[in-house]
Design a protein around this motif. Structure first.
Motif, PDB file in Angstrom:
ATOM      1  N   LEU A  47     115.007  -1.412 -77.264  1.00 46.32           N
ATOM      2  CA  LEU A  47     114.833  -0.352 -76.277  1.00 46.32           C
ATOM      3  C   LEU A  47     114.020  -0.777 -75.057  1.00 46.32           C
ATOM      4  CD1 LEU A  47     114.194   2.728 -78.572  1.00 46.32           C
ATOM      5  CD2 LEU A  47     116.339   1.804 -77.732  1.00 46.32           C
ATOM      6  N   ALA A  48     113.125  -1.730 -75.209  1.00 46.93           N
ATOM      7  CA  ALA A  48     112.248  -2.130 -74.100  1.00 46.93           C
ATOM      8  C   ALA A  48     113.009  -2.595 -72.851  1.00 46.93           C
ATOM      9  CB  ALA A  48     111.263  -3.194 -74.572  1.00 46.93           C
ATOM     10  N   PRO A  49     114.073  -3.385 -72.963  1.00 52.35           N
ATOM     11  CA  PRO A  49     114.767  -3.812 -71.743  1.00 52.35           C
ATOM     12  C   PRO A  49     115.428  -2.672 -70.975  1.00 52.35           C
ATOM     13  CG  PRO A  49     115.432  -5.182 -73.599  1.00 52.35           C
ATOM     14  CD  PRO A  49     114.620  -4.064 -74.142  1.00 52.35           C
ATOM     15  N   TYR A  50     115.743  -1.567 -71.650  1.00 51.38           N
ATOM     16  CA  TYR A  50     116.460  -0.465 -71.015  1.00 51.38           C
ATOM     17  C   TYR A  50     115.562   0.727 -70.677  1.00 51.38           C
ATOM     18  CZ  TYR A  50     120.283  -3.071 -73.146  1.00 51.38           C
ATOM     19  OH  TYR A  50     121.145  -4.054 -73.537  1.00 51.38           O
ATOM     20  N   ALA A  51     114.262   0.594 -70.846  1.00 50.09           N
ATOM     21  CA  ALA A  51     113.344   1.719 -70.656  1.00 50.09           C
ATOM     22  C   ALA A  51     113.370   2.220 -69.215  1.00 50.09           C
ATOM     23  CB  ALA A  51     111.933   1.307 -71.034  1.00 50.09           C
ATOM     24  N   LYS A  52     113.427   3.542 -69.081  1.00 52.45           N
ATOM     25  CA  LYS A  52     113.399   4.159 -67.756  1.00 52.45           C
ATOM     26  C   LYS A  52     111.979   4.208 -67.206  1.00 52.45           C
ATOM     27  CE  LYS A  52     115.662   7.872 -66.776  1.00 52.45           C
ATOM     28  NZ  LYS A  52     116.220   9.247 -66.840  1.00 52.45           N
ATOM     29  N   TYR A  53     111.033   4.559 -68.054  1.00 48.96           N
ATOM     30  CA  TYR A  53     109.643   4.706 -67.630  1.00 48.96           C
ATOM     31  C   TYR A  53     108.772   3.757 -68.435  1.00 48.96           C
ATOM     32  CZ  TYR A  53     111.633   8.867 -65.594  1.00 48.96           C
ATOM     33  OH  TYR A  53     112.429   9.728 -64.881  1.00 48.96           O
ATOM     34  N   LYS A  54     107.922   3.037 -67.710  1.00 51.16           N
ATOM     35  CA  LYS A  54     107.085   2.023 -68.334  1.00 51.16           C
ATOM     36  C   LYS A  54     105.635   2.238 -67.936  1.00 51.16           C
ATOM     37  CE  LYS A  54     110.840  -1.309 -67.980  1.00 51.16           C
ATOM     38  NZ  LYS A  54     111.269  -2.609 -67.467  1.00 51.16           N
ATOM     39  N   VAL A  55     104.745   1.836 -68.838  1.00 48.09           N
ATOM     40  CA  VAL A  55     103.316   1.884 -68.580  1.00 48.09           C
ATOM     41  C   VAL A  55     102.757   0.516 -68.933  1.00 48.09           C
ATOM     42  CG1 VAL A  55     101.136   2.866 -69.355  1.00 48.09           C
ATOM     43  CG2 VAL A  55     103.104   4.345 -69.020  1.00 48.09           C
ATOM     44  N   TRP A  56     101.953  -0.040 -68.027  1.00 50.45           N
ATOM     45  CA  TRP A  56     101.291  -1.305 -68.283  1.00 50.45           C
ATOM     46  C   TRP A  56      99.822  -1.025 -68.564  1.00 50.45           C
ATOM     47  CZ3 TRP A  56     105.344  -0.717 -65.047  1.00 50.45           C
ATOM     48  CH2 TRP A  56     106.405  -1.613 -65.183  1.00 50.45           C
ATOM     49  N   VAL A  57      99.311  -1.661 -69.614  1.00 48.66           N
ATOM     50  CA  VAL A  57      97.947  -1.416 -70.071  1.00 48.66           C
ATOM     51  C   VAL A  57      97.070  -2.605 -69.693  1.00 48.66           C
ATOM     52  CG1 VAL A  57      96.554  -0.960 -72.113  1.00 48.66           C
ATOM     53  CG2 VAL A  57      98.851  -0.071 -71.981  1.00 48.66           C
ATOM     54  N   LYS A  58      95.846  -2.314 -69.252  1.00 49.10           N
ATOM     55  CA  LYS A  58      94.891  -3.371 -68.934  1.00 49.10           C
ATOM     56  C   LYS A  58      94.522  -4.132 -70.208  1.00 49.10           C
ATOM     57  CE  LYS A  58      92.781  -0.998 -65.030  1.00 49.10           C
ATOM     58  NZ  LYS A  58      91.563  -0.317 -64.551  1.00 49.10           N
ATOM     59  N   PRO A  59      94.155  -5.411 -70.069  1.00 48.15           N
ATOM     60  CA  PRO A  59      93.840  -6.215 -71.266  1.00 48.15           C
ATOM     61  C   PRO A  59      92.740  -5.619 -72.136  1.00 48.15           C
ATOM     62  CG  PRO A  59      94.078  -7.627 -69.351  1.00 48.15           C
ATOM     63  CD  PRO A  59      94.158  -6.225 -68.850  1.00 48.15           C
ATOM     64  N   GLY A  60      91.772  -4.954 -71.553  1.00 51.79           N
ATOM     65  CA  GLY A  60      90.694  -4.360 -72.332  1.00 51.79           C
ATOM     66  C   GLY A  60      91.143  -3.190 -73.199  1.00 51.79           C
ATOM     67  N   SER A  61      92.203  -2.527 -72.818  1.00 52.45           N
ATOM     68  CA  SER A  61      92.694  -1.371 -73.572  1.00 52.45           C
ATOM     69  C   SER A  61      93.843  -1.715 -74.514  1.00 52.45           C
ATOM     70  CB  SER A  61      93.168  -0.288 -72.609  1.00 52.45           C
ATOM     71  OG  SER A  61      92.083   0.195 -71.873  1.00 52.45           O
ATOM     72  N   GLU A  62      94.331  -2.944 -74.443  1.00 54.48           N
ATOM     73  CA  GLU A  62      95.429  -3.348 -75.330  1.00 54.48           C
ATOM     74  C   GLU A  62      95.047  -3.205 -76.793  1.00 54.48           C
ATOM     75  OE1 GLU A  62      97.294  -7.202 -74.918  1.00 54.48           O
ATOM     76  OE2 GLU A  62      97.328  -6.941 -72.745  1.00 54.48           O
ATOM     77  N   GLN A  63      93.883  -3.727 -77.143  1.00 52.83           N
ATOM     78  CA  GLN A  63      93.458  -3.706 -78.542  1.00 52.83           C
ATOM     79  C   GLN A  63      93.274  -2.274 -79.030  1.00 52.83           C
ATOM     80  OE1 GLN A  63      89.944  -5.952 -79.385  1.00 52.83           O
ATOM     81  NE2 GLN A  63      90.335  -5.933 -81.581  1.00 52.83           N
ATOM     82  N   SER A  64      92.714  -1.426 -78.205  1.00 50.44           N
ATOM     83  CA  SER A  64      92.534  -0.031 -78.579  1.00 50.44           C
ATOM     84  C   SER A  64      93.886   0.634 -78.858  1.00 50.44           C
ATOM     85  CB  SER A  64      91.803   0.716 -77.468  1.00 50.44           C
ATOM     86  OG  SER A  64      91.711   2.079 -77.773  1.00 50.44           O
TER      87      SER A  64
END
Length: 180
Positions: free
Chosen positions: A89-106
């Protein structure tokens, strides 16, 4: 292993359309062959028709899985998307959110994404719209639901939840016994 009924197909396609919209056609009609959805032991599998024909020779009791498990159909007729569907599903996603490296682990521990951890968001993402979460290096991390629209995110407080957590790749470790 059986084809989905009309109601089951509607449930699955409604859930998928929250994340990929009209790109559902691209999942079914692929250049490398025809693919379909099948139900086996309350799980929905995305499988090529070639593999499906081969799996038909195995009895239902002995068949563990086939193809990729996209999710689970509950007894109350709800469809829960599984993390194993992320790669499709990721390649076809209409809406995407990018997370900062500090919040990835959370996020990978199952927490919601706060405004302070938001790196980028696609334009025109509406409230309660399904989104695919990426790291800043464009690695898909999971699924979520936008708690705020793109416009509301711009003016939100840094401690406001902007994306509700649904599924993340950390579930491979947390739920490894129940993924299949």
């Amino acid at each position: 292993m059986r084809p989905l009924t009309e109601d089951e197909t509607k449930l699955v396609f409604e859930k998928l359309s929250k994340y990929i919209g009209e790109n559902i056609r691209l999942l079914i009609d692929r250049p490398d062959g025809a693919y379909c959805f099948r139900l086996h032991r309350e799980r929905i599998y995305y499988v090529s028709q070639d593999i499906m024909k081969r799996a038909a020779s195995v009895s239902r009791k002995q068949l563990v899985s086939m193809g990729t498990c996209f999710g689970k159909l509950t007894k109350s007729m709800k469809f829960h998307l599984n993390i194993t569907a992320l790669d499709f599903l990721a390649p076809y996603a209409k809406y995407k959110v990018w997370v900062k490296p500090g919040s990835e682990q959370s996020f990978l521990y199952g927490n919601h994404i706060l405004k302070s951890g938001l790196g980028r968001i696609t334009e025109n993402a509406g409230r309660y719209q399904g989104v695919v979460i990426y790291s800043m290096s464009d690695i898909p991390l999971g699924f979520g639901v936008a708690a705020k629209s793109t416009q509301e995110c711009r003016h939100a407080d840094p401690m406001t939840i902007v994306v509700f957590h649904q599924v993340d790749i950390g579930q491979y470790l947390r739920n490894e016994d129940t993924l299949l």
